[in-house]
Design an enzyme around this catalytic site. Structure first.
Site, PDB file in Angstrom:
ATOM      1  N   HIS A 233      -0.213  -7.961  11.162  1.00  0.00           N
ATOM      2  CA  HIS A 233       0.059  -6.784  10.322  1.00  0.00           C
ATOM      3  C   HIS A 233      -0.118  -5.539  11.172  1.00  0.00           C
ATOM      4  O   HIS A 233      -1.015  -5.467  12.027  1.00  0.00           O
ATOM      5  CB  HIS A 233      -0.924  -6.744   9.142  1.00  0.00           C
ATOM      6  CG  HIS A 233      -1.053  -5.395   8.520  1.00  0.00           C
ATOM      7  ND1 HIS A 233      -2.126  -4.558   8.770  1.00  0.00           N
ATOM      8  CD2 HIS A 233      -0.238  -4.717   7.665  1.00  0.00           C
ATOM      9  CE1 HIS A 233      -1.976  -3.442   8.091  1.00  0.00           C
ATOM     10  NE2 HIS A 233      -0.849  -3.507   7.414  1.00  0.00           N
ATOM     11  N   TYR A 236       1.289   2.319  10.909  1.00  0.00           N
ATOM     12  CA  TYR A 236       0.929   3.640  11.433  1.00  0.00           C
ATOM     13  C   TYR A 236       1.613   4.693  10.569  1.00  0.00           C
ATOM     14  O   TYR A 236       2.786   4.542  10.203  1.00  0.00           O
ATOM     15  CB  TYR A 236       1.327   3.782  12.900  1.00  0.00           C
ATOM     16  CG  TYR A 236       0.456   2.936  13.800  1.00  0.00           C
ATOM     17  CD1 TYR A 236      -0.848   3.307  14.092  1.00  0.00           C
ATOM     18  CD2 TYR A 236       0.931   1.741  14.326  1.00  0.00           C
ATOM     19  CE1 TYR A 236      -1.669   2.510  14.887  1.00  0.00           C
ATOM     20  CE2 TYR A 236       0.122   0.933  15.126  1.00  0.00           C
ATOM     21  CZ  TYR A 236      -1.175   1.331  15.396  1.00  0.00           C
ATOM     22  OH  TYR A 236      -1.975   0.536  16.165  1.00  0.00           O
ATOM     23  N   ARG A 237       0.872   5.758  10.232  1.00  0.00           N
ATOM     24  CA  ARG A 237       1.377   6.719   9.265  1.00  0.00           C
ATOM     25  C   ARG A 237       0.877   8.144   9.589  1.00  0.00           C
ATOM     26  O   ARG A 237      -0.114   8.330  10.296  1.00  0.00           O
ATOM     27  CB  ARG A 237       0.931   6.330   7.865  1.00  0.00           C
ATOM     28  CG  ARG A 237      -0.584   6.165   7.721  1.00  0.00           C
ATOM     29  CD  ARG A 237      -0.985   5.462   6.435  1.00  0.00           C
ATOM     30  NE  ARG A 237      -2.431   5.284   6.349  1.00  0.00           N
ATOM     31  CZ  ARG A 237      -3.087   4.238   6.859  1.00  0.00           C
ATOM     32  NH1 ARG A 237      -2.412   3.280   7.469  1.00  0.00           N
ATOM     33  NH2 ARG A 237      -4.397   4.152   6.748  1.00  0.00           N
ATOM     34  N   GLY A 392       7.551   4.184 -10.447  1.00  0.00           N
ATOM     35  CA  GLY A 392       8.775   4.206  -9.669  1.00  0.00           C
ATOM     36  C   GLY A 392       8.655   3.603  -8.291  1.00  0.00           C
ATOM     37  O   GLY A 392       9.553   3.765  -7.457  1.00  0.00           O
ATOM     38  N   SER A 393       7.573   2.895  -8.007  1.00  0.00           N
ATOM     39  CA  SER A 393       7.377   2.305  -6.680  1.00  0.00           C
ATOM     40  C   SER A 393       8.353   1.158  -6.446  1.00  0.00           C
ATOM     41  O   SER A 393       8.853   0.533  -7.385  1.00  0.00           O
ATOM     42  CB  SER A 393       5.945   1.796  -6.532  1.00  0.00           C
ATOM     43  OG  SER A 393       5.690   0.763  -7.476  1.00  0.00           O
ATOM     44  N   ARG A 394       8.622   0.880  -5.176  1.00  0.00           N
ATOM     45  CA  ARG A 394       9.512  -0.222  -4.800  1.00  0.00           C
ATOM     46  C   ARG A 394       8.670  -1.494  -4.657  1.00  0.00           C
ATOM     47  O   ARG A 394       8.106  -1.778  -3.590  1.00  0.00           O
ATOM     48  CB  ARG A 394      10.229   0.113  -3.492  1.00  0.00           C
ATOM     49  CG  ARG A 394      11.287   1.206  -3.660  1.00  0.00           C
ATOM     50  CD  ARG A 394      11.942   1.536  -2.324  1.00  0.00           C
ATOM     51  NE  ARG A 394      12.471   0.350  -1.671  1.00  0.00           N
ATOM     52  CZ  ARG A 394      13.663  -0.188  -1.951  1.00  0.00           C
ATOM     53  NH1 ARG A 394      14.432   0.343  -2.886  1.00  0.00           N
ATOM     54  NH2 ARG A 394      14.082  -1.252  -1.298  1.00  0.00           N
ATOM     55  N   VAL A 395       8.607  -2.257  -5.725  1.00  0.00           N
ATOM     56  CA  VAL A 395       7.737  -3.430  -5.770  1.00  0.00           C
ATOM     57  C   VAL A 395       8.111  -4.445  -4.701  1.00  0.00           C
ATOM     58  O   VAL A 395       7.248  -5.027  -4.035  1.00  0.00           O
ATOM     59  CB  VAL A 395       7.773  -4.073  -7.176  1.00  0.00           C
ATOM     60  CG1 VAL A 395       6.965  -5.367  -7.189  1.00  0.00           C
ATOM     61  CG2 VAL A 395       7.242  -3.102  -8.211  1.00  0.00           C
ATOM     62  N   GLU A 396       9.416  -4.691  -4.514  1.00  0.00           N
ATOM     63  CA  GLU A 396       9.845  -5.681  -3.526  1.00  0.00           C
ATOM     64  C   GLU A 396       9.395  -5.289  -2.121  1.00  0.00           C
ATOM     65  O   GLU A 396       9.003  -6.142  -1.323  1.00  0.00           O
ATOM     66  CB  GLU A 396      11.365  -5.851  -3.573  1.00  0.00           C
ATOM     67  CG  GLU A 396      11.869  -6.569  -4.812  1.00  0.00           C
ATOM     68  CD  GLU A 396      11.310  -7.987  -4.916  1.00  0.00           C
ATOM     69  OE1 GLU A 396      11.285  -8.688  -3.905  1.00  0.00           O
ATOM     70  OE2 GLU A 396      10.882  -8.363  -6.022  1.00  0.00           O
ATOM     71  N   SER A 397       9.468  -4.007  -1.793  1.00  0.00           N
ATOM     72  CA  SER A 397       9.031  -3.558  -0.462  1.00  0.00           C
ATOM     73  C   SER A 397       7.532  -3.716  -0.302  1.00  0.00           C
ATOM     74  O   SER A 397       7.037  -4.074   0.772  1.00  0.00           O
ATOM     75  CB  SER A 397       9.430  -2.089  -0.249  1.00  0.00           C
ATOM     76  OG  SER A 397      10.829  -1.950  -0.204  1.00  0.00           O
TER      77      SER A 397
END
Length: 434
Positions: A233, A236-237, A392-397
């Site tokens: 894993h 970086y952000r 509204g989050s992208r669950v799959e991502s």
């Protein structure tokens, strides 16, 4: 180094096969004495049958003839008991790291379009998109199956940013993986701003109570097919709050990377941590111990009393130096990801004198360890929890991080002294690797 020719590869495979036959006999005796499973006992008895004794000379000669007549095909099991010796797998042609070990602080010479005079938002986006492409290309090449990453570009709406989700599944070397980039804009509610002010005193709350923000990041998870290859894993952000005119207000960096082996390998652990320590030491001699300790604490499944893996580094709210210094640190860490990880996957397909589990044992244990991986991500990880609870989050991502296959067994404990038990011992007792 990789084999330089077919002949050198075959010679090593021949010696590897002879070594494994000797080890198979020892393993059979051990299983016969220690196991209580009737099927394993029967297999051990068959392996001890005198009719299966083969001389060393016939092993080498027979294997050499096999390779002359069946060029680079997998060796067939020499013992009748297929659970006593693991059949070697063909070496994936692309499984090598073609990315050079770059000099530290060379990012402006490496990343096309990156300039020192860019705003930090643009620098980070340019950097992260470059490494997304480079890592995706390296994983596709290493897999050697011809499969490619799915590309899913998405947008949150006008002026709100978006991202690029890249997902790989069902390859030859890699079972599942994702390398995701995102860069988003928005406004933080008052409650969130108040929590952030605990660590960032320079944050100013606007009169309307909503604070504009910008965040970008590169998040990666890779799960290989082979039970001896570790999952990995990386994230970086960069985050900044913004004034009403769009200029930066407060800012910080975060991230890290960690390794999750199914079976503990000292060589893999040392190599992975050495790359991280080299990067940290180049920028600040206190970083590695601080960030390693942080990773050991963060990736702990507290209710199990064991870590998800062997750690790495983890940091957040990093803003105690000039932003450019932290940017160069993140850039150097990204540059060392592939050299720190791909060799660990490659070693699985190379001859080894180290004891290895049978395929049946390995796949069973891999499922259980990946069950722990799922537990951490869904029950412990703050990032996953935050993402799933965000409207509204992208669950799959978000759930891309989970392995394709995982399993749980009630109150399972590995046999004392087994490879599985040794792995758990390391996960329960973090140690220094370099």
């Amino acid at each position: 180094m990789f084999p330089g020719s077919w002949s050198s590869t075959n010679a090593r495979r021949i010696l590897w096969t002879a070594s494994n036959i000797r080890r198979a006999s020892r393993n059979a005796v051990s299983r016969f004495v220690h196991t209580s499973r009737s099927s394993r006992s029967a297999a051990s008895l068959r392996a001890l049958t005198p009719g299966l004794v083969i001389t060393a000379g016939s092993i080498v000669a027979g294997t050499g003839l096999y390779y002359l007549t069946n060029f680079m095909m997998p060796l067939q099991p020499i013992l009748n008991d297929s659970s006593s010796i693991e059949e070697p797998e063909p070496f994936p042609e692309g499984l090598k790291c073609n990315v050079p070990l770059r000099e530290f602080d060379s990012v402006y010479d490496v990343v096309p379009g990156l300039r020192k005079d860019m705003p930090m938002r643009e620098k980070m986006e340019t950097l992260l998109k470059f490494y997304q492409q480079e890592i995706v290309a390296a994983i596709e090449q290493a897999d050697s199956s011809g499969k490619t990453f799915i590309i899913d570009e998405w947008s949150r709406g006008e002026g709100l940013g978006g991202g690029i989700t890249r997902v790989f599944q069902d390859g030859r070397v890699f079972e599942k993986g994702g390398v995701n980039f995102s860069a988003i804009y928005g406004s933080l509610p008052t409650a969130a701003v108040q929590r952030m002010k605990a660590n960032h005193k320079d944050i100013q709350i606007p009169d309307n109570g909503k604070l504009p923000f910008y965040a970008c990041g590169l998040s990666l998870v890779i799960h290989p097919q082979h039970y001896l290859a570790p999952s990995v894993h990386m994230n970086y952000r960069y985050f900044e709050t913004r004034n009403e005119d769009g200029t930066p207000q407060a800012w910080w960096f975060g991230g890290g990377q960690d390794l999750s082996p199914m079976y503990y390998s000292e060589a893999d652990a040392v190599q992975f941590h050495k790359h991280l320590k080299d990067v940290c030491d180049h920028h600040d001699p206190t970083y590695y111990q601080r960030f390693k300790k942080w990773a050991d604490e963060y990736f702990l499944i507290k209710y199990r009393g064991e870590a998800r893996g062997i750690g790495g580094i983890f940091f957040d709210d990093l803003n105690d130096k000039e932003a450019e210094e932290h940017f160069l640190f993140v850039a150097d860490a990204l540059s060392r990801f592939l050299p720190s990880y791909l060799p660990a996957v490659r070693r699985v397909y190379e001859p080894s004198n180290e004891p290895r589990p049978t395929p049946e044992e390995g796949k069973h244990w891999q499922g259980l360890r990946r069950g722990r991986y799922v537990e951490f991500n869904l029950a412990v990880d703050r990032g996953t929890s935050f993402g799933l609870q965000t409207p509204g989050s992208r669950v799959e991502s978000i759930l891309m991080t989970l392995p394709k296959n995982a399993s749980w067994e009630y109150n399972y404990h590995p046999s004392p002294g087994s490879l599985e038990a040794k792995t758990v011992e390391v996960l329960k007792n973090p140690k220094d690797y370099v």
